[in-house]
Scaffold this motif. Structure first.
Motif, PDB file in Angstrom:
ATOM      1  N   THR A 145       0.763  -1.246   0.000  1.00 26.55           N
ATOM      2  CA  THR A 145       0.000   0.000   0.000  1.00 26.55           C
ATOM      3  C   THR A 145       0.796   1.300   0.000  1.00 26.55           C
ATOM      4  OG1 THR A 145      -0.141  -0.287   2.383  1.00 26.55           O
ATOM      5  CG2 THR A 145      -2.085  -0.882   1.085  1.00 26.55           C
ATOM      6  N   ALA A 152       9.375   4.356   0.946  1.00 23.83           N
ATOM      7  CA  ALA A 152       9.177   3.087   1.655  1.00 23.83           C
ATOM      8  C   ALA A 152      10.405   2.188   1.471  1.00 23.83           C
ATOM      9  CB  ALA A 152       7.926   2.384   1.145  1.00 23.83           C
ATOM     10  N   ALA A 155      13.040   3.171   3.840  1.00 22.74           N
ATOM     11  CA  ALA A 155      12.673   2.736   5.192  1.00 22.74           C
ATOM     12  C   ALA A 155      12.934   1.231   5.362  1.00 22.74           C
ATOM     13  CB  ALA A 155      11.215   3.072   5.481  1.00 22.74           C
ATOM     14  N   VAL A 156      12.606   0.438   4.342  1.00 25.03           N
ATOM     15  CA  VAL A 156      12.857  -1.009   4.408  1.00 25.03           C
ATOM     16  C   VAL A 156      14.367  -1.268   4.503  1.00 25.03           C
ATOM     17  CG1 VAL A 156      12.772  -3.159   3.065  1.00 25.03           C
ATOM     18  CG2 VAL A 156      10.736  -1.702   3.217  1.00 25.03           C
ATOM     19  N   HIS A 158      16.724   0.735   5.667  1.00 24.68           N
ATOM     20  CA  HIS A 158      17.232   1.143   6.982  1.00 24.68           C
ATOM     21  C   HIS A 158      16.773   0.205   8.087  1.00 24.68           C
ATOM     22  CE1 HIS A 158      17.730   5.450   5.298  1.00 24.68           C
ATOM     23  NE2 HIS A 158      18.822   4.749   5.131  1.00 24.68           N
ATOM     24  N   ALA A 159      15.524  -0.240   7.999  1.00 26.93           N
ATOM     25  CA  ALA A 159      14.980  -1.096   9.058  1.00 26.93           C
ATOM     26  C   ALA A 159      15.621  -2.491   9.055  1.00 26.93           C
ATOM     27  CB  ALA A 159      13.463  -1.213   8.919  1.00 26.93           C
ATOM     28  N   ALA A 183      11.607 -12.048  12.141  1.00 25.48           N
ATOM     29  CA  ALA A 183      10.709 -11.221  12.965  1.00 25.48           C
ATOM     30  C   ALA A 183      10.629  -9.799  12.408  1.00 25.48           C
ATOM     31  CB  ALA A 183      11.186 -11.203  14.413  1.00 25.48           C
ATOM     32  N   VAL A 184      11.775  -9.252  12.013  1.00 25.92           N
ATOM     33  CA  VAL A 184      11.773  -7.913  11.411  1.00 25.92           C
ATOM     34  C   VAL A 184      11.031  -7.953  10.082  1.00 25.92           C
ATOM     35  CG1 VAL A 184      13.232  -6.121  10.352  1.00 25.92           C
ATOM     36  CG2 VAL A 184      13.836  -7.049  12.599  1.00 25.92           C
ATOM     37  N   LEU A 187       7.244  -7.953  10.602  1.00 28.27           N
ATOM     38  CA  LEU A 187       6.774  -6.630  11.017  1.00 28.27           C
ATOM     39  C   LEU A 187       6.723  -5.679   9.822  1.00 28.27           C
ATOM     40  CD1 LEU A 187       6.004  -4.746  13.359  1.00 28.27           C
ATOM     41  CD2 LEU A 187       8.442  -4.411  13.813  1.00 28.27           C
ATOM     42  N   LEU A 188       7.776  -5.700   9.004  1.00 32.19           N
ATOM     43  CA  LEU A 188       7.820  -4.814   7.842  1.00 32.19           C
ATOM     44  C   LEU A 188       6.749  -5.205   6.828  1.00 32.19           C
ATOM     45  CD1 LEU A 188      11.665  -4.447   7.205  1.00 32.19           C
ATOM     46  CD2 LEU A 188      10.134  -2.942   8.478  1.00 32.19           C
ATOM     47  N   ASN A 190       3.971  -6.646   7.346  1.00 34.56           N
ATOM     48  CA  ASN A 190       2.678  -6.194   7.863  1.00 34.56           C
ATOM     49  C   ASN A 190       2.503  -4.686   7.651  1.00 34.56           C
ATOM     50  OD1 ASN A 190       0.329  -7.235   9.043  1.00 34.56           O
ATOM     51  ND2 ASN A 190       0.855  -6.323  11.017  1.00 34.56           N
ATOM     52  N   GLY A 191       3.592  -3.961   7.757  1.00 35.98           N
ATOM     53  CA  GLY A 191       3.535  -2.518   7.553  1.00 35.98           C
ATOM     54  C   GLY A 191       3.345  -2.121   6.101  1.00 35.98           C
ATOM     55  N   LEU A 192       3.797  -2.979   5.174  1.00 36.79           N
ATOM     56  CA  LEU A 192       3.728  -2.667   3.744  1.00 36.79           C
ATOM     57  C   LEU A 192       2.422  -3.126   3.120  1.00 36.79           C
ATOM     58  CD1 LEU A 192       7.311  -3.868   2.739  1.00 36.79           C
ATOM     59  CD2 LEU A 192       6.503  -1.496   2.659  1.00 36.79           C
ATOM     60  N   ARG A 193       1.798  -4.071   3.773  1.00 38.67           N
ATOM     61  CA  ARG A 193       0.689  -4.795   3.182  1.00 38.67           C
ATOM     62  C   ARG A 193      -0.609  -4.023   3.123  1.00 38.67           C
ATOM     63  NH1 ARG A 193       1.067 -10.974   4.967  1.00 38.67           N
ATOM     64  NH2 ARG A 193       1.382 -11.756   2.857  1.00 38.67           N
TER      65      ARG A 193
ATOM     66  N   ALA B 155      11.817  -7.118  17.452  1.00 38.36           N
ATOM     67  CA  ALA B 155      11.812  -6.713  16.044  1.00 38.36           C
ATOM     68  C   ALA B 155      11.848  -5.182  15.918  1.00 38.36           C
ATOM     69  CB  ALA B 155      10.592  -7.291  15.324  1.00 38.36           C
ATOM     70  N   ALA B 159      14.807  -3.221  14.162  1.00 42.35           N
ATOM     71  CA  ALA B 159      14.479  -2.443  12.961  1.00 42.35           C
ATOM     72  C   ALA B 159      14.835  -0.971  13.127  1.00 42.35           C
ATOM     73  CB  ALA B 159      12.995  -2.600  12.622  1.00 42.35           C
ATOM     74  N   ARG B 162      19.527   1.542  13.464  1.00 43.21           N
ATOM     75  CA  ARG B 162      20.205   2.684  12.854  1.00 43.21           C
ATOM     76  C   ARG B 162      20.037   3.964  13.678  1.00 43.21           C
ATOM     77  NH1 ARG B 162      21.610   4.975   7.583  1.00 43.21           N
ATOM     78  NH2 ARG B 162      20.506   6.923   7.460  1.00 43.21           N
ATOM     79  N   ALA B 183      10.373   7.843   8.705  1.00 44.75           N
ATOM     80  CA  ALA B 183       9.926   6.898   7.674  1.00 44.75           C
ATOM     81  C   ALA B 183       9.918   5.463   8.217  1.00 44.75           C
ATOM     82  CB  ALA B 183      10.815   7.002   6.439  1.00 44.75           C
ATOM     83  N   VAL B 184      10.975   5.117   8.959  1.00 48.85           N
ATOM     84  CA  VAL B 184      11.020   3.776   9.561  1.00 48.85           C
ATOM     85  C   VAL B 184       9.897   3.657  10.599  1.00 48.85           C
ATOM     86  CG1 VAL B 184      12.368   2.244  11.067  1.00 48.85           C
ATOM     87  CG2 VAL B 184      13.458   3.320   9.089  1.00 48.85           C
ATOM     88  N   LEU B 187       6.536   3.011   8.940  1.00 54.35           N
ATOM     89  CA  LEU B 187       6.448   1.644   8.444  1.00 54.35           C
ATOM     90  C   LEU B 187       6.194   0.664   9.589  1.00 54.35           C
ATOM     91  CD1 LEU B 187       6.752  -0.266   6.028  1.00 54.35           C
ATOM     92  CD2 LEU B 187       9.232  -0.179   6.339  1.00 54.35           C
ATOM     93  N   ASN B 190       2.688   1.073  11.076  1.00 55.34           N
ATOM     94  CA  ASN B 190       1.717   0.416  10.204  1.00 55.34           C
ATOM     95  C   ASN B 190       1.744  -1.100  10.395  1.00 55.34           C
ATOM     96  OD1 ASN B 190      -0.292   1.053   8.330  1.00 55.34           O
ATOM     97  ND2 ASN B 190       0.974   0.310   6.643  1.00 55.34           N
ATOM     98  N   GLY B 191       2.930  -1.624  10.651  1.00 53.84           N
ATOM     99  CA  GLY B 191       3.073  -3.060  10.881  1.00 53.84           C
ATOM    100  C   GLY B 191       2.512  -3.506  12.206  1.00 53.84           C
TER     101      GLY B 191
END
Lengths: 195, 195
Positions: A145, A152, A155-156, A158-159, A183-184, A187-188, A190-193, B155, B159, B162, B183-184, B187, B190-191
């Motif tokens: 989304t 995004a 952010a992915v 960096h995360a 696990a990360v 979480l990511l 879920n945040g992107l979905r 997580a 994440a 940084r 930004a992180v 994300l 949202n997750g």
């Protein structure tokens, strides 16, 4: 021994890697590299205009080692969710392999990388561009989304730094590292979905 | 000058920090610390059984510097989403302040931290425990969905590495760092969120 005519940039870069490994980045010279190849240093300079340019190319090659695999995943069709997971896992596996298989060479490259901020920046731009491209596919597929794939993607990147940034190499043999990665990722994802 | 009777652990730890800053972690001794306080080294040993114990306490104190603020945010009532954001921003601000205000002392502590893996592990357990506690509140408030607050807390901590891991201190004055943090955060939020 290599004849001057047959000398390729790839051979020079491989020889440079050997010389850097043996003498360390402070002491390795173009003459050492030429000697290892059995050619004159002029032959090396024919391909690389300066020692700095040669070092930069060596660094670039090292940074881009997993590049082909990652580029392939980027342009594949197929569900973006699975591709993004595989892309991140492939990057992590490639960096970890380099760090654990040959720690001395890894340390050498860490020194070179520290000197080559432009090369590193370009490398990171390439990687985040690939993530953005997969995210864009996922947006088209209705799986992701984010309104701005580029932001995004940063952010992915960096995360997930813990799973690709060489500063973390010391933790890459920790027993829970795979579990931490997943696990990360969850979480990511879920945040992107889309929900 | 301090009289032996009035000597507190806190005074010893402050003096130890000064001595470490002046002599570096390799050379600083308990005698130097006692001299700086104008007491015998026996007085120092009355509070800290060994040089190693003293160094560990100094490291612990440094690691826990933002601890009170973070602990307060953890036990506040109020919406968990806002508290988690503030907790992460406070941690980042505290670490960044230490790194940028006094880079030499920061480097000294990085050496000490490298020697004190148990202390660091306990510190990380405390921090992830606080994140877990805020997540748990958020789950009760219906704001967060993770099924296991402890795993999600790890997580979140990884994440955001940084923005709190001292290995990254070199990047904490980058112009885009605040933007990257937000930004992180978006994300991750949202997750974590219920949709």
């Amino acid at each position: 021994m290599t004849t001057d005519n047959a000398l390729t940039p790839e051979q020079i870069l491989s020889a440079a890697e050997d010389v850097l490994r043996r003498f360390g980045p402070a002491k390795a010279t173009v003459v050492d590299i030429a000697r290892a190849l059995g050619v004159s240093h002029g032959s090396v300079y024919r391909h690389f205009p300066s020692k700095a340019a040669l070092r930069e190319s060596v660094t670039q090659r090292w940074l881009d080692q997993a590049h082909d695999q990652l580029a392939t995943i980027t342009v594949e069709r197929g569900p973006a969710v699975e591709r993004l997971h595989r892309w991140l896992a492939t990057l992590f596996a490639a960096k970890r392999k380099k760090a654990l298989d040959d720690p001395e060479l890894f340390a050498t490259y860490m020194t070179l990388v520290g000197e080559a901020s432009d090369t590193v920046e370009a490398h990171i731009e390439t990687l985040t561009g690939q993530i953005a491209s997969i995210l864009q596919d996922g947006i088209h597929q209705g799986a992701f989304t984010p309104s701005h794939a580029g932001n995004a993607a940063r952010a992915v990147f960096h995360a997930t730094a813990r799973f690709h940034d060489p500063e973390y190499a010391g933790q890459w043999s920790a027993p829970r590292i795979e579990e931490d990665f997943e696990a990360v990722w969850s979480l990511l994802l879920n945040g992107l979905r889309s929900h």
